[in-house]
Write a protein that holds these residues in place. Structure first.
Motif, PDB file in Angstrom:
ATOM      1  N   VAL A 265       0.066 -10.903 -11.170  1.00  0.00           N
ATOM      2  CA  VAL A 265       0.847  -9.979 -10.338  1.00  0.00           C
ATOM      3  C   VAL A 265      -0.002  -8.764  -9.960  1.00  0.00           C
ATOM      4  O   VAL A 265       0.005  -8.303  -8.813  1.00  0.00           O
ATOM      5  CB  VAL A 265       2.122  -9.552 -11.083  1.00  0.00           C
ATOM      6  CG1 VAL A 265       2.859  -8.473 -10.299  1.00  0.00           C
ATOM      7  CG2 VAL A 265       3.024 -10.747 -11.330  1.00  0.00           C
ATOM      8  N   GLU A 266      -0.741  -8.251 -10.932  1.00  0.00           N
ATOM      9  CA  GLU A 266      -1.604  -7.096 -10.665  1.00  0.00           C
ATOM     10  C   GLU A 266      -2.651  -7.426  -9.598  1.00  0.00           C
ATOM     11  O   GLU A 266      -2.952  -6.608  -8.721  1.00  0.00           O
ATOM     12  CB  GLU A 266      -2.303  -6.656 -11.947  1.00  0.00           C
ATOM     13  CG  GLU A 266      -3.207  -5.446 -11.772  1.00  0.00           C
ATOM     14  CD  GLU A 266      -3.913  -5.049 -13.053  1.00  0.00           C
ATOM     15  OE1 GLU A 266      -4.719  -4.107 -13.016  1.00  0.00           O
ATOM     16  OE2 GLU A 266      -3.652  -5.684 -14.101  1.00  0.00           O
ATOM     17  N   ASN A 267      -3.209  -8.626  -9.666  1.00  0.00           N
ATOM     18  CA  ASN A 267      -4.192  -9.041  -8.665  1.00  0.00           C
ATOM     19  C   ASN A 267      -3.563  -9.095  -7.275  1.00  0.00           C
ATOM     20  O   ASN A 267      -4.191  -8.705  -6.287  1.00  0.00           O
ATOM     21  CB  ASN A 267      -4.754 -10.416  -9.037  1.00  0.00           C
ATOM     22  CG  ASN A 267      -5.767 -10.918  -8.035  1.00  0.00           C
ATOM     23  OD1 ASN A 267      -6.922 -10.520  -8.032  1.00  0.00           O
ATOM     24  ND2 ASN A 267      -5.339 -11.799  -7.150  1.00  0.00           N
ATOM     25  N   SER A 268      -2.327  -9.592  -7.195  1.00  0.00           N
ATOM     26  CA  SER A 268      -1.635  -9.668  -5.901  1.00  0.00           C
ATOM     27  C   SER A 268      -1.442  -8.284  -5.298  1.00  0.00           C
ATOM     28  O   SER A 268      -1.616  -8.086  -4.091  1.00  0.00           O
ATOM     29  CB  SER A 268      -0.285 -10.365  -6.065  1.00  0.00           C
ATOM     30  OG  SER A 268      -0.457 -11.737  -6.375  1.00  0.00           O
ATOM     31  N   ILE A 269      -1.099  -7.329  -6.154  1.00  0.00           N
ATOM     32  CA  ILE A 269      -0.862  -5.968  -5.661  1.00  0.00           C
ATOM     33  C   ILE A 269      -2.177  -5.286  -5.291  1.00  0.00           C
ATOM     34  O   ILE A 269      -2.326  -4.725  -4.204  1.00  0.00           O
ATOM     35  CB  ILE A 269      -0.110  -5.150  -6.720  1.00  0.00           C
ATOM     36  CG1 ILE A 269       1.312  -5.699  -6.902  1.00  0.00           C
ATOM     37  CG2 ILE A 269      -0.062  -3.676  -6.328  1.00  0.00           C
ATOM     38  CD1 ILE A 269       2.094  -5.026  -8.000  1.00  0.00           C
ATOM     39  N   LYS A 270      -3.136  -5.365  -6.189  1.00  0.00           N
ATOM     40  CA  LYS A 270      -4.386  -4.625  -6.011  1.00  0.00           C
ATOM     41  C   LYS A 270      -5.231  -5.170  -4.871  1.00  0.00           C
ATOM     42  O   LYS A 270      -5.752  -4.412  -4.042  1.00  0.00           O
ATOM     43  CB  LYS A 270      -5.186  -4.654  -7.320  1.00  0.00           C
ATOM     44  CG  LYS A 270      -6.465  -3.836  -7.278  1.00  0.00           C
ATOM     45  CD  LYS A 270      -7.146  -3.846  -8.641  1.00  0.00           C
ATOM     46  CE  LYS A 270      -8.434  -3.015  -8.599  1.00  0.00           C
ATOM     47  NZ  LYS A 270      -9.125  -3.035  -9.917  1.00  0.00           N
ATOM     48  N   HIS A 271      -5.376  -6.494  -4.826  1.00  0.00           N
ATOM     49  CA  HIS A 271      -6.273  -7.093  -3.832  1.00  0.00           C
ATOM     50  C   HIS A 271      -5.545  -7.710  -2.640  1.00  0.00           C
ATOM     51  O   HIS A 271      -6.191  -8.038  -1.644  1.00  0.00           O
ATOM     52  CB  HIS A 271      -7.133  -8.182  -4.498  1.00  0.00           C
ATOM     53  CG  HIS A 271      -7.996  -7.664  -5.600  1.00  0.00           C
ATOM     54  ND1 HIS A 271      -9.053  -6.808  -5.383  1.00  0.00           N
ATOM     55  CD2 HIS A 271      -7.944  -7.859  -6.946  1.00  0.00           C
ATOM     56  CE1 HIS A 271      -9.629  -6.520  -6.536  1.00  0.00           C
ATOM     57  NE2 HIS A 271      -8.968  -7.133  -7.503  1.00  0.00           N
ATOM     58  N   GLY A 272      -4.220  -7.862  -2.758  1.00  0.00           N
ATOM     59  CA  GLY A 272      -3.496  -8.491  -1.666  1.00  0.00           C
ATOM     60  C   GLY A 272      -2.678  -7.542  -0.820  1.00  0.00           C
ATOM     61  O   GLY A 272      -2.723  -7.592   0.411  1.00  0.00           O
ATOM     62  N   LEU A 273      -1.915  -6.625  -1.475  1.00  0.00           N
ATOM     63  CA  LEU A 273      -0.945  -5.813  -0.749  1.00  0.00           C
ATOM     64  C   LEU A 273      -1.342  -4.355  -0.557  1.00  0.00           C
ATOM     65  O   LEU A 273      -0.887  -3.721   0.398  1.00  0.00           O
ATOM     66  CB  LEU A 273       0.410  -5.862  -1.472  1.00  0.00           C
ATOM     67  CG  LEU A 273       1.035  -7.249  -1.696  1.00  0.00           C
ATOM     68  CD1 LEU A 273       2.343  -7.102  -2.464  1.00  0.00           C
ATOM     69  CD2 LEU A 273       1.265  -7.959  -0.380  1.00  0.00           C
ATOM     70  N   SER A 274      -2.146  -3.814  -1.457  1.00  0.00           N
ATOM     71  CA  SER A 274      -2.386  -2.369  -1.453  1.00  0.00           C
ATOM     72  C   SER A 274      -3.011  -1.860  -0.159  1.00  0.00           C
ATOM     73  O   SER A 274      -2.789  -0.708   0.233  1.00  0.00           O
ATOM     74  CB  SER A 274      -3.272  -1.985  -2.641  1.00  0.00           C
ATOM     75  OG  SER A 274      -4.539  -2.629  -2.542  1.00  0.00           O
ATOM     76  N   SER A 275      -3.795  -2.705   0.511  1.00  0.00           N
ATOM     77  CA  SER A 275      -4.485  -2.258   1.729  1.00  0.00           C
ATOM     78  C   SER A 275      -3.627  -2.403   2.984  1.00  0.00           C
ATOM     79  O   SER A 275      -4.035  -1.970   4.069  1.00  0.00           O
ATOM     80  CB  SER A 275      -5.787  -3.042   1.915  1.00  0.00           C
ATOM     81  OG  SER A 275      -5.532  -4.432   2.049  1.00  0.00           O
ATOM     82  N   LEU A 276      -2.447  -3.024   2.851  1.00  0.00           N
ATOM     83  CA  LEU A 276      -1.582  -3.228   4.009  1.00  0.00           C
ATOM     84  C   LEU A 276      -0.644  -2.038   4.188  1.00  0.00           C
ATOM     85  O   LEU A 276       0.017  -1.606   3.240  1.00  0.00           O
ATOM     86  CB  LEU A 276      -0.759  -4.509   3.842  1.00  0.00           C
ATOM     87  CG  LEU A 276      -1.546  -5.824   3.758  1.00  0.00           C
ATOM     88  CD1 LEU A 276      -0.586  -6.995   3.545  1.00  0.00           C
ATOM     89  CD2 LEU A 276      -2.366  -6.042   5.020  1.00  0.00           C
ATOM     90  N   ILE A 277      -0.576  -1.523   5.395  1.00  0.00           N
ATOM     91  CA  ILE A 277       0.268  -0.361   5.685  1.00  0.00           C
ATOM     92  C   ILE A 277       1.740  -0.689   5.421  1.00  0.00           C
ATOM     93  O   ILE A 277       2.482   0.121   4.848  1.00  0.00           O
ATOM     94  CB  ILE A 277       0.080   0.086   7.154  1.00  0.00           C
ATOM     95  CG1 ILE A 277      -1.362   0.557   7.370  1.00  0.00           C
ATOM     96  CG2 ILE A 277       1.072   1.178   7.505  1.00  0.00           C
ATOM     97  CD1 ILE A 277      -1.659   0.940   8.806  1.00  0.00           C
ATOM     98  N   ASP A 278       2.152  -1.893   5.803  1.00  0.00           N
ATOM     99  CA  ASP A 278       3.552  -2.284   5.627  1.00  0.00           C
ATOM    100  C   ASP A 278       3.828  -2.909   4.268  1.00  0.00           C
ATOM    101  O   ASP A 278       4.961  -3.324   3.990  1.00  0.00           O
ATOM    102  CB  ASP A 278       3.952  -3.277   6.725  1.00  0.00           C
ATOM    103  CG  ASP A 278       3.907  -2.647   8.111  1.00  0.00           C
ATOM    104  OD1 ASP A 278       4.133  -1.426   8.196  1.00  0.00           O
ATOM    105  OD2 ASP A 278       3.625  -3.372   9.076  1.00  0.00           O
ATOM    106  N   GLY A 279       2.827  -2.989   3.415  1.00  0.00           N
ATOM    107  CA  GLY A 279       3.031  -3.601   2.112  1.00  0.00           C
ATOM    108  C   GLY A 279       3.275  -5.098   2.233  1.00  0.00           C
ATOM    109  O   GLY A 279       2.693  -5.764   3.082  1.00  0.00           O
TER     110      GLY A 279
END
Length: 348
Positions: A265-279
């Motif tokens: 889950v942490e990997n998904s947030i850190k490397h997948g979603l954090s850089s997206l403006i809309d999450g």
């Protein structure tokens, strides 16, 4: 073998070329070729082709047929069964290949063994192929053993790091809890949201300490931990983070290794979603199939092209992969999520 590389194919071809040249040299020398043709007479291409080149080409294709029937087709079976099938197939395939080669040589008027001498064109290639496939199985065993040694080394390093982390976590856990309580007490009563976040953070540390002291925990405890972690992340992302957890109630008491889902889950947030403006969205799905727990963690993030590189971005994902391989002989399956993002799945 299950995964044959171009290098291994080249080695196999060169193996046959070398022994065909050696066979030609032996036949030429035995027939008095040195006195007749001189020192380089054995290199005559026509003589090489008729004496050994054509024969070893036939047996090269025979070995491919045996490999396909006994090893590739039975790649999911035990090695002992593959060896037994190879031993049975070698004389059968060699015999029919020999007869086919004899028919071809007779049609072009080439010399060959006749009468009782034909036994040598059955016995010698059969022995040669048994040695060849013996080397093949020995090479495969060597590669698998090297892979096992490497994996055990990685597991030892991971276990050592985990043990050191556990020791550090146990040095003074009550000190951490007291600090959390002190901070929580100093927060003004109107900031109840902050108090709640501190309490959840304290619960996360408490679960981590428990995870360092036990091998398995109920799935519901693991999910509670992940939910607390996601709740804290949602405070940061607010409406940009959507969470969906789908789990059968009937499996909540099944035992799983602790701290298994959080790194994913942490990997998904850190490397997948954090850089997206809309999450984006994180989905966790767990169900049971044929007495196995099936896990899937997916996100709608940026995704990743080089799936293997994900294990180099931190110890969490790599340690999870090693734990699965060691405890369950399972592995993390990485694939693209639709319409975008990454999907990680495994089974216990």
């Amino acid at each position: 073998m299950k995964n044959v590389t171009k290098k291994e194919i080249l080695i196999g071809v060169l193996f046959y070329v070398f022994f065909s040249l050696l066979y030609r040299l032996v036949l030429w020398a035995y027939g008095g070729g040195y006195e007749r043709d001189g020192i380089f007479g054995w290199a005559d291409l026509k003589g090489y082709w008729l004496d050994s080149g054509m024969q070893y080409l036939f047996y090269f294709f025979a070995s491919l047929l045996i490999w396909f029937l006994a090893i590739y087709t039975l790649k999911n079976k035990k090695t002992i069964l593959q060896i037994a099938v190879v031993v049975v197939l070698i004389p059968i395939v060699v015999y029919f290949i020999r007869e086919g080669r004899y028919a071809f040589m007779d049609s072009i008027g080439a010399d060959r063994f006749r009468g009782a001498g034909t036994i040598w064109d059955w016995y010698i290639p059969s022995l040669f192929m048994m040695i060849q496939f013996g080397c093949l199985f020995a090479y495969r065993y060597f590669k698998e053993n090297q892979k096992k040694i490497k994996l055990e080394g990685e597991l030892r390093n991971a276990a050592l790091k985990s043990e050191l982390s556990a020791i550090k976590a146990q040095l003074n856990p009550h000190f951490l809890y007291n600090i959390f309580n002190t901070i929580s007490a100093s927060v003004p009563s109107e900031n109840e949201k902050t108090r709640h976040m501190i309490a959840e953070l304290s619960d996360l540390f408490r679960y981590q300490l428990k995870a360092s002291q036990t091998e398995l925990v109920p799935l519901k405890d693991e999910l509670d931990f992940v939910k607390k972690y996601l709740d804290l992340e949602k405070e940061r992302f607010e409406e940009r983070l959507e969470i969906e957890i789908t789990v059968d109630d009937s499996i909540l008491n099944d035992l799983v290794p602790p701290m298994l889902l959080q790194p994913l889950v942490e990997n998904s947030i850190k490397h997948g979603l954090s850089s997206l403006i809309d999450g984006g969205k994180i989905s966790i799905t767990i169900h049971k199939k044929d007495d196995k727990l099936m896990f899937e963690v997916s996100d709608s993030g940026v995704g990743i092209n080089d799936k293997s590189a994900i294990f180099d971005k931190g110890v969490g994902m790599n340690n999870t992969r090693l734990r699965l391989e060691k405890m369950y002989q399972s592995t993390l399956q990485l694939s693209d999520n639709k319409p975008q993002g990454l999907k990680v799945s495994f089974e216990l």
